[in-house]
Design a protein around this motif. Structure first.
Motif, PDB file in Angstrom:
ATOM      1  N   UNK A 277       0.826  -1.377   0.112  1.00 23.97           N
ATOM      2  CA  UNK A 277      -0.011   0.156  -0.116  1.00 23.97           C
ATOM      3  C   UNK A 277       1.071   1.246   0.005  1.00 23.97           C
ATOM      4  N   UNK A 278       0.929   1.982  -0.932  1.00 22.02           N
ATOM      5  CA  UNK A 278       1.781   3.283  -1.141  1.00 22.02           C
ATOM      6  C   UNK A 278       0.960   4.121  -0.212  1.00 22.02           C
TER       7      UNK A 278
ATOM      8  N   UNK B 100      15.231   4.404  -6.454  1.00 19.22           N
ATOM      9  CA  UNK B 100      14.647   5.616  -6.631  1.00 19.22           C
ATOM     10  C   UNK B 100      13.150   5.724  -6.948  1.00 19.22           C
ATOM     11  N   UNK B 101      12.624   6.757  -7.184  1.00 22.63           N
ATOM     12  CA  UNK B 101      11.105   7.042  -7.385  1.00 22.63           C
ATOM     13  C   UNK B 101      10.915   6.377  -8.969  1.00 22.63           C
TER      14      UNK B 101
ATOM     15  N   UNK C 188      12.574   0.768  -2.196  1.00 20.57           N
ATOM     16  CA  UNK C 188      13.190   1.555  -1.054  1.00 20.57           C
ATOM     17  C   UNK C 188      12.632   1.537   0.042  1.00 20.57           C
ATOM     18  N   UNK C 189      13.008   1.677   1.080  1.00 19.99           N
ATOM     19  CA  UNK C 189      12.151   1.878   2.411  1.00 19.99           C
ATOM     20  C   UNK C 189      11.633   3.124   2.577  1.00 19.99           C
TER      21      UNK C 189
ATOM     22  N   UNK D 147      16.298   9.806  -1.330  1.00 16.25           N
ATOM     23  CA  UNK D 147      15.567  10.111  -0.435  1.00 16.25           C
ATOM     24  C   UNK D 147      15.726  11.581  -0.330  1.00 16.25           C
ATOM     25  N   UNK D 148      14.634  12.364  -0.121  1.00 15.65           N
ATOM     26  CA  UNK D 148      14.671  13.890   0.316  1.00 15.65           C
ATOM     27  C   UNK D 148      14.177  13.997   1.699  1.00 15.65           C
ATOM     28  N   UNK D 149      14.196  15.119   2.243  1.00 23.66           N
ATOM     29  CA  UNK D 149      13.713  15.377   3.345  1.00 23.66           C
ATOM     30  C   UNK D 149      12.113  15.412   3.505  1.00 23.66           C
ATOM     31  N   UNK D 150      11.518  15.149   4.617  1.00 26.41           N
ATOM     32  CA  UNK D 150      10.068  15.261   4.451  1.00 26.41           C
ATOM     33  C   UNK D 150       9.455  16.605   4.266  1.00 26.41           C
TER      34      UNK D 150
END
Length: 1135
Positions: free
Chosen positions: A712-713, A743-744, A761-762, A812-815
Motif C-alpha cells: 500500500x503506497x 529511486x522513484x 526502497x524503504x 530520498x529527500x527531506x520530509x
C-alpha cells in the motif's frame, strides 16, 4: 424428508441456472441494443489542388513566362500535331498564336519546372481546361488571373457562408390570448432562469412563454376611469411598445392612454406594480439602459412620443425602487401622477428634450459611450437624429426620402443600419449623413425590423410579408432568405403587423423570435462560442489521444462515440468509426502490445477491440456491471485488464482469436480492496507490478502474477482524507536500470501535486511539488520520454509543462520537500482540460501529442512550437519544419469575422516612439505585472533574460543612456515602496535624500525623453529660424513659429533712478547680460521715490520704445492673468 431435500436442491439448481442465463443475457444485451458502427476510410493519395499550392513566387514566374513567351514559326506548324491527341476541338482554320499564350504541353512543362515536382501531372490538364474558357487550346496571363480571382472569391464566399439557422422552419405558436390582435413587442426575461419570454399584444394582453415557447400565464392590462367601483369601466386603448428593465426585474408597457404600466417579474407571479399616467403625449417607443457592470448605479428609461419629443426618466437608485411607494391597504398598482414626479426626486430625475422630430418617434435607442440618443421617425427631414443628452455637441441628422421605420446601431463597428417603407436596408457611418456605405435591395414590402448580429458580422431584416433576410456586412451580399410560412399568411392578403415584431438574442440560447399578426415563430441560431471557433478534431470533447509506434498514427476518441485514426507525419485522416459504442460516450482507450489492435471502453461498461487499419470489430467483451470503465491495460499473453467504477479488477483472455464474444474473469485473487471508484491504473512489465488508485486517494501496488497486494503506497484512514488520484505513471526505464531502481519509479497526481514514489526502497515518498502555475488546478495528463529524463504534464487549465527529471527522485529527500525539478518549457495548449499527453519519437525528432475536452488534438515540439491540429485542412510534414504552424498558435488561426474599430486616442510620445494612450498604460501595467511575477517566482524569469543595465544620470558632456518608460516606472514604483517609509532616523535621512535624488532624476529623465521624442518627430532645429537671445535659443518657439523677425534692443536702455545713483551704466545687450539682478549691499537701504526733475531727466534720454510700456496691473487684469499659464525661459538647456 429425503425426497423433499433432494427436490429442494434440484429446485435451487434450476433457479441458479435461470439466474445465470439471465445474467449472461444481460451481459451481451448492451451490444445488441446499440446503434451499429459505421466505418469510413480516407484516400491518402489524393493530390492537392494546384490553385491552393500556388504561391506568390510561382505567380511572378508564371507572369514572366507568359509575358516573354513567343512561339517560333516552326512550332506553329507542329502545333496542330501537338494537340492532335488532346481533347482540344480542332479548328477549321489554324489561327496565328498571339504572343504570351501557352498550350497545354507548355503550361504543363512550366508548372513542373516551377515546383520541381511531378505531383501536378494529373492536375495540370484539369487546371488548363478550367482556364481555357474559349476552348481554343491556348491560355494567356489575363485568362489565368481571371480564373484565379473567380476561384479565390468563390472559395472565400463559401468559407464565409456558414450555417446561420439550425433548421429552416421556425417553431410556430398561435397566441390565442391575443384575440386576433397582432403582437406589439416580444421580450426576453432573464430574472428566473432559464430564459423565458413575454409577448405584449396590441389589445393589451400580456402572455408569458417558456423557453420552448409554451404559453404559461396571461394578464390583461386594464385602464380604469375615475369614480366609484361601480362606475369603473374598461377603456379602449392600444399598446405601443414595451421594454425589459433587467436590473430591477420589471418591464414597462406604454399605451395610447398616455401612460406606462410597470410589471414585476422577480417571481413567477406576474403582477402590475406601478402605473405612471397623465403623460404629456402618447409614448410610441420605449428603451431601457442600465450598467451591466454596476447594477446599482443609475439607469435610464427613455421614450419618444407622437409629437417628436424625447423623455428621459433617470432611476437614481434602482435597487431602492423606481417610485416612492407608501404603505397602503388598497389592492392593484400604485398610481403615479407625472405632474407630481417631484415627490419622487430621491429616486427619480425627469428630463424632456422637445421637438426632436416633426412626426412621431418610431424607434429610440441610448448609447452609453458618449451619452448619445438615437431616434428615428417617418419624417423625410429628420429621419434619424443622433445627439448627446445635453445637446452641446454636433447633432447628426439624416434626411431620407420616405423616412425610417426601424434602425439598429453598433458602436464597435461604428455602423448604423436603417430600414423603412422604401424596401431598402441601408448601412451608414455614424458621422456621414449624406451617403450610405451600402444599400441592400431585395425586400418587396415595408421593412419592420433590422438587427445587427455582431459576432458574425450579419444584418437581419424582416419585412411586412414575413420575409427574413440575412446580409453579410463585409461582402455586402444576401446570405440567406427565409419566407416564414405562418398559418395566417394568405396570398394577396395584407395582415396587420406589430410595430416591433422582432427579437434577436445574441447570448445563450441564441434564438431569434419573430411575430406575424397573432403568431410567434422561434428560430435557433447557429453560434460560435470561443471554443467552437477553434479548429476541432471531433464534434465532441475528446476522451484521449494515443500514438501508435508501429504504424506512425494517432488515434483519437470523442464523447460522441467516434474514433478517428490520423497519419502523424501529415495530419491526414485515415479512418473514422462512427457509433463505435452506439450512443454511449467513450471513456478510455488503449493499444495492445502488437500496436495493431485498438481497445475502447464506454460509460455503460461495454468494451470492444478493433483492427486499427480496417476498423473491423474483432471482439466484444462481456459487461461485468453497467459501470464506467476508467482504465485499460494490455498485459502479456493476450490478456486485458480493466478497472472502473465497479471497484473491481477484471481480466479478459483472448485465447480464441476468431471469437467475437470474450467472457470476463472477474475473480481477481486479490479481491475487491478499493472502497471507492478506481480512477486510474498503470502497469510496469519489467517488475510485473500494477498500480491502481481510487477516488479516496488510496494507491495500491499489485503483483500481477500472484494477483495479490504487493504494498500500500497510501491507504485511506478514517481520520485523514486524501484528494482523488487523477493519474498514475510508471517510469519504465528507471525500473530497468539497476542504479535508479531504488529511486522513484511511480508518479501520481492528486489536486495538482505530483508525488514521486519508490517501490523498492524503504522510504516510499521521495518528493512532491505542485505543478500547475495557478491554484486549484489538477494534473490530468502525464507522460515521459524513453529515457525518463523528461516529464510532460497537462492540467485542467489547458497548459502543458515539460520538466527535467533526469536527477529528480533518485535519492530520498527531506520530509515535506517542495523543491521542483527544472521547468524546461510551459505553454497554453488548449482552451479546456488536457485529458491526455504523450511524448514520442519519430526518427530522431521528438514530439508531444495532446488531447483536450475542447474537441481538439494537437501536435507540438518539446519546446512548445505548434505543429498543427488534427483535422486542419493544410497538411504538415514532420521532416520539414517550415510546414509547421509555428510561429502561429491555435488562437491566431481563428479567422476573425469582423475587425473592431477602436476610437482614435490622443497619441503619447515616449522615448521617440509613438504610442496610443491605451498602449502606454498597458505597457506600464505590463512592466509592473512582470516585475511582481518576477518577485513571486524568485527571479526565474530574469535569469533567462539579459541583466538590465544600471540606471545612470547623464554626464557633464551631455551624453546619456537611452531610458525606456519601464525604467521610469521602475524608479516611480521604487519611490512608493513601503520599505522606504520605515527604519531608524538615520535610515530615514538617507532615504529622504535618496527620495529627493530620485525625484530629480525622474524629472530630468522625463525632460530628456520628451526632448528626444520631439526631435525625432520634428527633426533638427534650423538655427536660422528661431529667435536668438544672445547665445541661447528656445526650441519651443522654433517649433511654434517657423518664421520670426529678429528683435533688436535699443542702444541706450532706460535706467532706473536707483541704477543711476549707483553709477550703473548699461547701454548694450552684452552689458545687460552681465548686469547683477540683486544688490545685497542695498538691502538695508530704504528705497526712495525719484524726484520730478529726475523723472524728467531720465525721460530725455529715452527714445520711442519698440516694446509696449509696462502697465501696473489692476485687480481685474490681475485676476484675468491668473488664468493664463506663466512662461519663463530656462537659464540653460541641456543639449
Amino acid at each position: 424428508m429425503k425426497n423433499h431435500r433432494s427436490f429442494k436442491k434440484e429446485g435451487e439448481k434450476v433457479e441458479m441456472s435461470v439466474m445465470e442465463k439471465q445474467k449472461q443475457n444481460s451481459s451481451w444485451c448492451a451490444y445488441k441494443q446499440e446503434v451499429p458502427a459505421s466505418i469510413t476510410c480516407f484516400d491518402q493519395s489524393k493530390s492537392p489542388h494546384p490553385e491552393e499550392e500556388l504561391e506568390l513566387g510561382h505567380l511572378q514566374l508564371l507572369e514572366a513566362l507568359f509575358t516573354n513567351h513567343t512561339s517560333p514559326k516552326g512550332e506553329d506548324q507542329g502545333r496542330e500535331a501537338e494537340n492532335k491527341d488532346q481533347w482540344v476541338r480542332p479548328c477549321r482554320k489554324q489561327k496565328v498564336e498571339p504572343p504570351g499564350s501557352l498550350t497545354l504541353q507548355e503550361f504543363h512543362r512550366a508548372l513542373s519546372e516551377l515546383t520541381s515536382s511531378e505531383i501536378w501531372n494529373n492536375q495540370s490538364e484539369l487546371l488548363f481546361n478550367k482556364v481555357d474558357t474559349s476552348c481554343d487550346g491556348l491560355i494567356d496571363w489575363n485568362k489565368f488571373c481571371t480564373y484565379l480571382l473567380l476561384y479565390y472569391k468563390e472559395r472565400d464566399y463559401m468559407k464565409a457562408k456558414k450555417e446561420i439557422f439550425l433548421g429552416r422552419e421556425p417553431l410556430i405558436r398561435h397566441c390565442v390570448q391575443n384575440k386576433l390582435a397582432p403582437t406589439t413587442r416580444l421580450l426576453a426575461i432573464s430574472s428566473l432562469p432559464p430564459l423565458w419570454f413575454v409577448s405584449v399584444s396590441k389589445g393589451g394582453v400580456v402572455t408569458t412563454w417558456d423557453s420552448a415557447l409554451h404559453s404559461q400565464k396571461t394578464y390583461e392590462i386594464a385602464t380604469d376611469s375615475k369614480g366609484s367601483q361601480a362606475e369603473k369601466r374598461r377603456l379602449k386603448f392600444w399598446t405601443t411598445d414595451a421594454a425589459y428593465m433587467a436590473n430591477v426585474h420589471k418591464f414597462a408597457v406604454a399605451t395610447t392612454c398616455r401612460d406606462i404600466h410597470f410589471f414585476d417579474v422577480s417571481t413567477a407571479n406576474l403582477f402590475e406594480e406601478f402605473h405612471l399616467f397623465a403623460l404629456k403625449n402618447v409614448p410610441t417607443s420605449l428603451y431601457y439602459w442600465y450598467n451591466a457592470k454596476s447594477l446599482g448605479s443609475r439607469s435610464l428609461l427613455l421614450w419618444g412620443d407622437d409629437h417628436g419629443d424625447v423623455h428621459l426618466l433617470w432611476l437614481l437608485h434602482p435597487h431602492s425602487g423606481i417610485f416612492e411607494k407608501p404603505f397602503s391597504d388598497q389592492s392593484g398598482p400604485h398610481r403615479v401622477f407625472l405632474q407630481e414626479i417631484k415627490e419622487h426626486s430621491k429616486l427619480l430625475q425627469y428630463q424632456t428634450i422637445p421637438e426632436v422630430h416633426e412626426e412621431a418617434v418610431s424607434q429610440i435607442q441610448y448609447v452609453a459611450e458618449g451619452e448619445l440618443i438615437i431616434t428615428s421617425s417617418g419624417s423625410p427631414k429628420t429621419s434619424v437624429v443622433i445627439m448627446d443628452i445635453l445637446r452641446k455637441r454636433k447633432v447628426y441628422t439624416w434626411k431620407i426620402k420616405k423616412g425610417v421605420k426601424c434602425f439598429d446601431y453598433c458602436k464597435s463597428l461604428n455602423l448604423l443600419v436603417t430600414g423603412g417603407v422604401d424596401h431598402a436596408v441601408q448601412l451608414w457611418n455614424q458621422y456621414v449623413t449624406s451617403w450610405p456605405i451600402a444599400t441592400f435591395q431585395g425586400h418587396y414590402t415595408t421593412i419592420l425590423a433590422v438587427a445587427i448580429h455582431e459576432p458574425r458580422g450579419h444584418v437581419f431584416s424582416y419585412s411586412k410579408d414575413s420575409v427574413l433576410k440575412v446580409w453579410d456586412i463585409f461582402s455586402q451580399a444576401c446570405l440567406q432568405t427565409l419566407v416564414l410560412k405562418f398559418p395566417c399568411v394568405q396570398p394577396e392578403q395584407t395582415l396587420e403587423q406589430g410595430d416591433f415584431p422582432f427579437l434577436l438574442i445574441q447570448q445563450s440560447p441564441h434564438v431569434l423570435l419573430v411575430s406575424c399578426a397573432d403568431y410567434i415563430g422561434l428560430l435557433k441560431l447557429a453560434h460560435d462560442s470561443p471554443e467552437e471557433e477553434m479548429l476541432a478534431t471531433h464534434d465532441a470533447p475528446l476522451c484521449g489521444a494515443l500514438y501508435n509506434t508501429f504504424f506512425h498514427q494517432v488515434v483519437t476518441g470523442g464523447d460522441d462515440a467516434t474514433v478517428a485514426v490520423w497519419d502523424v507525419e501529415t495530419g491526414a485522416k485515415c479512418l473514422l468509426i462512427n457509433n463505435a459504442h452506439g450512443k454511449e460516450e467513450i471513456t478510455c482507450m488503449a493499444l495492445d502490445n502488437s500496436q495493431q489492435r485498438l481497445i475502447t471502453a464506454a460509460r455503460n461498461g461495454t468494451i470492444k477491440v478493433w483492427h486499427i487499419q480496417t476498423g473491423h470489430n474483432l471482439h466484444q467483451l462481456e459487461v461485468v456491471e453497467e459501470a464506467e470503465v476508467m482504465g485499460l491495460v494490455a498485459l502479456r499473453d493476450q490478456t486485458l485488464l480493466t478497472v472502473g467504477w465497479n471497484q473491481k479488477i477484471v481480466l479478459y483472455d483472448f485465447c480464441e482469436p476468431g471469437a467475437l464474444y470474450v467472457t470476463a474473469h472477474p475473480s481477481w485473487k486479490g479481491g475487491k480492496l478499493h472502497k471507492e471508484d478506481i480512477l486510474t491504473v498503470d502497469y510496469c512489465p519489467s517488475l510485473g507490478l500494477l498500480a491502481s488508485a481510487s477516488f479516496d486517494g488510496e494507491i495500491i501496488v499489485w503483483d500481477v502474477e500472484s494477483q495479490s497486494v504487493y504494498l500500500y503506497l497510501r491507504q485511506t484512514q478514517p481520520e485523514r482524507s486524501h484528494p482523488p488520484v487523477d493519474k498514475l505513471l510508471f517510469l519504465q526505464h528507471r525500473s530497468l536500470d539497476g542504479v535508479s531502481k531504488d529511486g522513484a519509479i511511480l508518479v501520481s497526481s492528486d489536486a495538482g501535486n505530483l508525488r514521486w514514489w519508490s517501490i523498492l526502497a524503504e522510504q516510499r515518498e521521495l518528493g512532491f511539488y505542485y505543478a500547475p502555475a495557478t491554484e486549484d488546478v489538477a494534473v490530468t495528463g502525464l507522460s515521459t520520454n524513453q529515457m525518463n529524463s523528461v516529464l510532460v504534464s497537462g492540467d485542467t487549465c489547458g497548459f502543458i509543462q515539460v520538466w527535467d527529471i533526469s536527477d529528480y527522485g533518485l535519492s530520498p529527500r527531506t520530509q515535506g520537500s517542495l523543491e521542483k525539478p527544472p521547468l524546461l518549457c510551459s505553454w497554453r495548449a488548449h482552451n479546456s482540460i488536457v485529458v491526455s499527453v504523450e511524448h514520442f519519437m519519430l526518427g530522431s525528432d521528438s514530439f508531444i501529442l495532446s488531447g483536450s475536452s475542447d474537441r481538439s488534438a494537437r501536435l507540438w515540439t518539446p519546446d512548445g512550437k505548434f505543429v498543427g491540429t488534427f483535422g486542419q485542412e493544410k497538411r504538415w510534414d514532420l521532416k520539414n519544419p517550415s510546414t509547421f504552424a509555428h510561429p502561429k498558435d491555435p488562437w491566431s488561426e481563428q479567422k476573425e469575422i469582423r475587425k473592431k474599430r477602436t476610437p482614435t486616442k490622443q497619441p503619447a510620445y515616449t522615448d521617440g516612439l509613438l504610442f496610443s494612450s491605451g498602449e502606454l498604460v498597458s505597457n506600464v501595467e505590463g512592466e509592473t505585472e512582470e516585475k511582481i511575477n518576477q518577485e513571486i517566482n524568485g527571479g526565474s524569469i530574469m535569469e533567462e533574460r539579459e541583466q538590465p543595465q544600471e540606471f545612470q544620470l547623464p554626464g557633464v558632456d551631455g551624453a546619456h543612456p537611452s531610458t525606456s518608460p519601464s525604467q521610469i516606472s521602475a524608479v516611480q514604483s521604487h519611490l512608493t515602496t513601503p520599505q522606504s517609509l520605515t527604519g531608524t532616523s538615520n535610515q530615514r535621512k538617507q532615504e529622504s535624500q535618496s527620495l529627493f535624488r530620485h525625484h530629480l532624476e525622474n524629472n530630468l529623465v522625463k525632460r530628456i525623453t520628451g526632448r528626444k521624442a520631439r526631435r525625432r518627430v520634428f527633426g533638427a532645429i534650423n538655427a536660422n529660424k528661431f529667435n536668438q537671445f544672445g547665445t541661447l535659443c528656445s526650441p519651443f518657439h522654433a517649433l511654434a513659429t517657423p518664421e520670426m523677425q529678429k528683435l533688436t534692443l535699443p542702444q541706450d536702455l532706460p535706467m532706473t533712478p536707483r541704477m543711476l545713483r549707483q553709477g550703473i551704466i548699461c547701454s548694450t545687450e552684452s552689458d545687460l547680460r552681465s548686469l547683477p539682478l540683486t544688490f545685497p549691499e542695498l538691502d538695508g537701504e530704504k528705497t526712495e521715490e525719484p524726484s520730478l526733475s529726475e523723472r524728467e531727466k531720465s525721460s530725455v534720454h529715452m527714445k520711442t520704445p519698440l516694446l509696449p510700456p509696462l502697465v501696473k496691473p489692476t485687480r481685474a487684469s490681475l485676476s484675468h492673468s491668473k488664468k493664463a499659464k506663466s512662461f519663463r525661459f530656462p537659464s540653460q538647456f541641456p543639449q
